[in-house]
Design a protein around this motif. Structure first.
Motif, PDB file in Angstrom:
ATOM      1  N   ALA A 118       0.806  -1.223   0.000  1.00 33.53           N
ATOM      2  CA  ALA A 118       0.000   0.000   0.000  1.00 33.53           C
ATOM      3  C   ALA A 118       0.837   1.269   0.000  1.00 33.53           C
ATOM      4  O   ALA A 118       0.415   2.294  -0.534  1.00 33.53           O
ATOM      5  CB  ALA A 118      -0.946   0.005   1.201  1.00 33.53           C
ATOM      6  N   PHE A 119       2.038   1.214   0.588  1.00 36.53           N
ATOM      7  CA  PHE A 119       2.862   2.423   0.676  1.00 36.53           C
ATOM      8  C   PHE A 119       3.358   2.890  -0.689  1.00 36.53           C
ATOM      9  O   PHE A 119       3.764   4.055  -0.845  1.00 36.53           O
ATOM     10  CB  PHE A 119       4.075   2.170   1.588  1.00 36.53           C
ATOM     11  N   GLN A 120       3.317   2.031  -1.690  1.00 34.43           N
ATOM     12  CA  GLN A 120       3.920   2.367  -2.979  1.00 34.43           C
ATOM     13  C   GLN A 120       3.195   3.487  -3.718  1.00 34.43           C
ATOM     14  O   GLN A 120       3.778   4.126  -4.598  1.00 34.43           O
ATOM     15  CB  GLN A 120       4.011   1.117  -3.851  1.00 34.43           C
ATOM     16  N   PHE A 121       1.931   3.741  -3.347  1.00 37.56           N
ATOM     17  CA  PHE A 121       1.240   4.833  -4.026  1.00 37.56           C
ATOM     18  C   PHE A 121       1.868   6.185  -3.717  1.00 37.56           C
ATOM     19  O   PHE A 121       1.692   7.151  -4.467  1.00 37.56           O
ATOM     20  CB  PHE A 121      -0.248   4.853  -3.639  1.00 37.56           C
ATOM     21  N   LEU A 122       2.631   6.252  -2.621  1.00 38.94           N
ATOM     22  CA  LEU A 122       3.280   7.519  -2.256  1.00 38.94           C
ATOM     23  C   LEU A 122       4.189   8.024  -3.372  1.00 38.94           C
ATOM     24  O   LEU A 122       4.296   9.235  -3.602  1.00 38.94           O
ATOM     25  CB  LEU A 122       4.095   7.343  -0.973  1.00 38.94           C
ATOM     26  N   TYR A 123       4.852   7.110  -4.050  1.00 42.15           N
ATOM     27  CA  TYR A 123       5.831   7.497  -5.065  1.00 42.15           C
ATOM     28  C   TYR A 123       5.465   6.961  -6.448  1.00 42.15           C
ATOM     29  O   TYR A 123       6.335   6.804  -7.306  1.00 42.15           O
ATOM     30  CB  TYR A 123       7.216   6.997  -4.651  1.00 42.15           C
ATOM     31  N   ALA A 124       4.179   6.705  -6.663  1.00 44.96           N
ATOM     32  CA  ALA A 124       3.742   6.200  -7.957  1.00 44.96           C
ATOM     33  C   ALA A 124       3.997   7.239  -9.052  1.00 44.96           C
ATOM     34  O   ALA A 124       3.866   8.450  -8.832  1.00 44.96           O
ATOM     35  CB  ALA A 124       2.257   5.856  -7.909  1.00 44.96           C
ATOM     36  N   GLU A 125       4.373   6.757 -10.215  1.00 48.88           N
ATOM     37  CA  GLU A 125       4.717   7.665 -11.321  1.00 48.88           C
ATOM     38  C   GLU A 125       3.528   8.518 -11.746  1.00 48.88           C
ATOM     39  O   GLU A 125       3.706   9.657 -12.198  1.00 48.88           O
ATOM     40  CB  GLU A 125       5.235   6.859 -12.514  1.00 48.88           C
ATOM     41  N   ASP A 126       2.313   7.996 -11.627  1.00 52.35           N
ATOM     42  CA  ASP A 126       1.148   8.751 -12.075  1.00 52.35           C
ATOM     43  C   ASP A 126       0.477   9.535 -10.947  1.00 52.35           C
ATOM     44  O   ASP A 126      -0.626  10.048 -11.111  1.00 52.35           O
ATOM     45  CB  ASP A 126       0.128   7.818 -12.727  1.00 52.35           C
ATOM     46  N   ARG A 127       1.125   9.649  -9.788  1.00 49.71           N
ATOM     47  CA  ARG A 127       0.559  10.445  -8.709  1.00 49.71           C
ATOM     48  C   ARG A 127       0.758  11.929  -9.005  1.00 49.71           C
ATOM     49  O   ARG A 127       1.832  12.354  -9.444  1.00 49.71           O
ATOM     50  CB  ARG A 127       1.215  10.100  -7.376  1.00 49.71           C
ATOM     51  N   LEU A 128      -0.297  12.725  -8.756  1.00 53.97           N
ATOM     52  CA  LEU A 128      -0.213  14.159  -9.015  1.00 53.97           C
ATOM     53  C   LEU A 128       0.807  14.814  -8.089  1.00 53.97           C
ATOM     54  O   LEU A 128       0.820  14.555  -6.885  1.00 53.97           O
ATOM     55  CB  LEU A 128      -1.576  14.822  -8.815  1.00 53.97           C
ATOM     56  N   LYS A 129       1.626  15.650  -8.668  1.00 54.03           N
ATOM     57  CA  LYS A 129       2.617  16.393  -7.890  1.00 54.03           C
ATOM     58  C   LYS A 129       2.342  17.887  -7.906  1.00 54.03           C
ATOM     59  O   LYS A 129       3.021  18.661  -7.237  1.00 54.03           O
ATOM     60  CB  LYS A 129       4.025  16.114  -8.427  1.00 54.03           C
ATOM     61  N   THR A 130       1.369  18.301  -8.706  1.00 61.70           N
ATOM     62  CA  THR A 130       0.992  19.710  -8.779  1.00 61.70           C
ATOM     63  C   THR A 130      -0.486  19.781  -9.136  1.00 61.70           C
ATOM     64  O   THR A 130      -1.018  18.866  -9.773  1.00 61.70           O
ATOM     65  CB  THR A 130       1.842  20.436  -9.856  1.00 61.70           C
ATOM     66  N   PRO A 131      -1.185  20.853  -8.742  1.00 58.29           N
ATOM     67  CA  PRO A 131      -2.611  20.980  -9.095  1.00 58.29           C
ATOM     68  C   PRO A 131      -2.807  21.068 -10.607  1.00 58.29           C
ATOM     69  O   PRO A 131      -1.928  21.555 -11.334  1.00 58.29           O
ATOM     70  CB  PRO A 131      -3.029  22.288  -8.415  1.00 58.29           C
ATOM     71  N   LEU A 132      -3.955  20.582 -11.063  1.00 60.54           N
ATOM     72  CA  LEU A 132      -4.320  20.688 -12.477  1.00 60.54           C
ATOM     73  C   LEU A 132      -5.613  21.484 -12.601  1.00 60.54           C
ATOM     74  O   LEU A 132      -6.553  21.269 -11.834  1.00 60.54           O
ATOM     75  CB  LEU A 132      -4.514  19.303 -13.099  1.00 60.54           C
ATOM     76  N   ILE A 133      -5.662  22.415 -13.544  1.00 55.33           N
ATOM     77  CA  ILE A 133      -6.860  23.200 -13.826  1.00 55.33           C
ATOM     78  C   ILE A 133      -7.245  22.968 -15.288  1.00 55.33           C
ATOM     79  O   ILE A 133      -6.388  22.987 -16.169  1.00 55.33           O
ATOM     80  CB  ILE A 133      -6.631  24.703 -13.574  1.00 55.33           C
ATOM     81  N   ARG A 134      -8.536  22.737 -15.504  1.00 51.02           N
ATOM     82  CA  ARG A 134      -8.985  22.511 -16.873  1.00 51.02           C
ATOM     83  C   ARG A 134      -9.131  23.840 -17.609  1.00 51.02           C
ATOM     84  O   ARG A 134      -9.911  24.706 -17.209  1.00 51.02           O
ATOM     85  CB  ARG A 134     -10.316  21.754 -16.885  1.00 51.02           C
ATOM     86  N   ARG A 135      -8.366  23.985 -18.678  1.00 52.38           N
ATOM     87  CA  ARG A 135      -8.425  25.176 -19.517  1.00 52.38           C
ATOM     88  C   ARG A 135      -8.597  24.755 -20.976  1.00 52.38           C
ATOM     89  O   ARG A 135      -7.837  23.913 -21.464  1.00 52.38           O
ATOM     90  CB  ARG A 135      -7.150  26.022 -19.366  1.00 52.38           C
ATOM     91  N   ASP A 136      -9.609  25.311 -21.609  1.00 51.61           N
ATOM     92  CA  ASP A 136      -9.897  24.968 -23.008  1.00 51.61           C
ATOM     93  C   ASP A 136     -10.057  23.464 -23.198  1.00 51.61           C
ATOM     94  O   ASP A 136      -9.584  22.880 -24.188  1.00 51.61           O
ATOM     95  CB  ASP A 136      -8.792  25.502 -23.936  1.00 51.61           C
ATOM     96  N   GLY A 137     -10.701  22.836 -22.207  1.00 55.10           N
ATOM     97  CA  GLY A 137     -10.989  21.416 -22.311  1.00 55.10           C
ATOM     98  C   GLY A 137      -9.859  20.484 -21.926  1.00 55.10           C
ATOM     99  O   GLY A 137     -10.011  19.259 -22.001  1.00 55.10           O
ATOM    100  N   LYS A 138      -8.715  21.023 -21.491  1.00 60.40           N
ATOM    101  CA  LYS A 138      -7.581  20.186 -21.134  1.00 60.40           C
ATOM    102  C   LYS A 138      -7.083  20.526 -19.732  1.00 60.40           C
ATOM    103  O   LYS A 138      -7.080  21.693 -19.336  1.00 60.40           O
ATOM    104  CB  LYS A 138      -6.438  20.365 -22.142  1.00 60.40           C
ATOM    105  N   LEU A 139      -6.654  19.503 -18.990  1.00 66.61           N
ATOM    106  CA  LEU A 139      -6.077  19.724 -17.665  1.00 66.61           C
ATOM    107  C   LEU A 139      -4.612  20.130 -17.822  1.00 66.61           C
ATOM    108  O   LEU A 139      -3.826  19.425 -18.461  1.00 66.61           O
ATOM    109  CB  LEU A 139      -6.169  18.450 -16.823  1.00 66.61           C
ATOM    110  N   VAL A 140      -4.279  21.271 -17.249  1.00 64.66           N
ATOM    111  CA  VAL A 140      -2.905  21.776 -17.343  1.00 64.66           C
ATOM    112  C   VAL A 140      -2.379  22.058 -15.943  1.00 64.66           C
ATOM    113  O   VAL A 140      -3.134  22.357 -15.013  1.00 64.66           O
ATOM    114  CB  VAL A 140      -2.833  23.061 -18.197  1.00 64.66           C
ATOM    115  N   GLU A 141      -1.079  21.938 -15.768  1.00 66.64           N
ATOM    116  CA  GLU A 141      -0.461  22.179 -14.471  1.00 66.64           C
ATOM    117  C   GLU A 141      -0.602  23.640 -14.068  1.00 66.64           C
ATOM    118  O   GLU A 141      -0.575  24.542 -14.900  1.00 66.64           O
ATOM    119  CB  GLU A 141       1.016  21.775 -14.505  1.00 66.64           C
TER     120      GLU A 141
END
Length: 279
Positions: A60-83
């Motif tokens: 279970a601890f491996q999710f802490l460093y998973a490659e697809d874990r978000l590291k910065t907020p994403l905001i949807r702009r023009d239909g796409k999520l951007v950092e």
């Protein structure tokens, strides 16, 4: 098992805690080196898991460093999520919340929230946003549990200690697959079976629990749980198998139940559930 580099001088730190994966509450040691979790070890003295871990909890601890874990907020702009930066994200959220009317806002919580998190979430929704629109995933699986257990045993939670499972004479498992979802509990059921306990499983699926743990598998038609349970209660009362002393001292409404069950036909319920009466 955590591998410690032979050439390093850093000694990993072992911090006792509870596995976050499910609700069993197994004890684990989180292994930390240079401020980073590098693994976990089972807590040998913990009464729930007794030094064991299931594969899910062990990793279970491996999710802490998973490659697809978000590291910065994403905001949807023009239909796409951007950092974006945290300040940008918080300003965006604040702007949206200020414009939202109470009936336009809803708070979706998680079963992973702590009690303190849950209290803060509902307080924010009700006091700050002025709405009761608070929801979380447990309503899908736990509402019926709370409604049933509340009036019967006083609280909508597991009414016994996990340790007590080993002393049971019979288990009635309804729609649950503990061999895969709660292996630490399955271990205690297996110990009870060694002492003579029987396991009755009600489940339309042919699960690992059905194949390896159940003595009787009632493989009903999907969605016919009520018909099957009513059939079982009707047979128990008709054949005088009920615990009369327990019913008299600790229950109410038995006559109403008898009257309702008398109006039901066993053959029809068996046809509905696809479980033969003789089982």
């Amino acid at each position: 098992m955590v591998q410690i580099p032979s050439g390093g001088c850093h000694v990993p730190r072992y911090e006792p805690t509870i596995c976050p994966y499910c609700s069993c509450g197994c004890g684990i040691y989180v292994v930390i080196e240079d401020g980073r979790v590098i693994g976990q070890e089972p807590w040998a003295e913990h009464p729930i898991n007794e030094g064991g871990n299931c594969p899910k909890g062990r990793n279970a601890f491996q999710f802490l460093y998973a490659e697809d874990r978000l590291k910065t907020p994403l905001i949807r702009r023009d239909g796409k999520l951007v950092e974006s930066t945290w300040n940008e994200a918080l300003d965006y959220i604040t702007e949206k919340l200020k414009k939202a009317e109470p009936n336009e806002f809803g708070m979706l919580a998680s079963g992973k929230n702590t009690n303190e998190d849950a209290y803060t979430i509902q307080k924010f929704a009700r006091v700050v946003m002025g709405t009761n629109n608070v929801e979380y995933c447990g309503r899908l699986c736990h509402s019926s549990t709370a409604a049933g257990l509340g009036p019967t045993v006083g609280s909508g939670v597991m009414p016994v200690s996990q340790l007590d499972l080993e002393t049971a004479d019979c288990f009635l498992l309804v729609g649950i697959n503990p061999k895969e979802t709660f292996p630490m509990m399955a271990k205690r059921i297996m110990r009870a079976k060694e002492g003579g306990a029987k396991v009755i499983l009600i489940d339309p699926r042919n699960t690992v629990t059905a194949r390896e743990l159940a003595d009787i598998h009632l493989q009903l038609e999907v969605g016919t749980d009520v018909a099957l349970i009513n059939s079982m209660m009707k047979l128990v009362l008709t054949e005088g198998l009920e615990n009369k002393k327990f019913i008299e001292e600790r229950t109410t409404g038995i006559e109403e139940l008898r009257k309702h069950l008398d109006s039901l036909d066993l053959e029809e319920m068996a046809e509905t559930s696809k479980v033969p009466i003789e089982l």
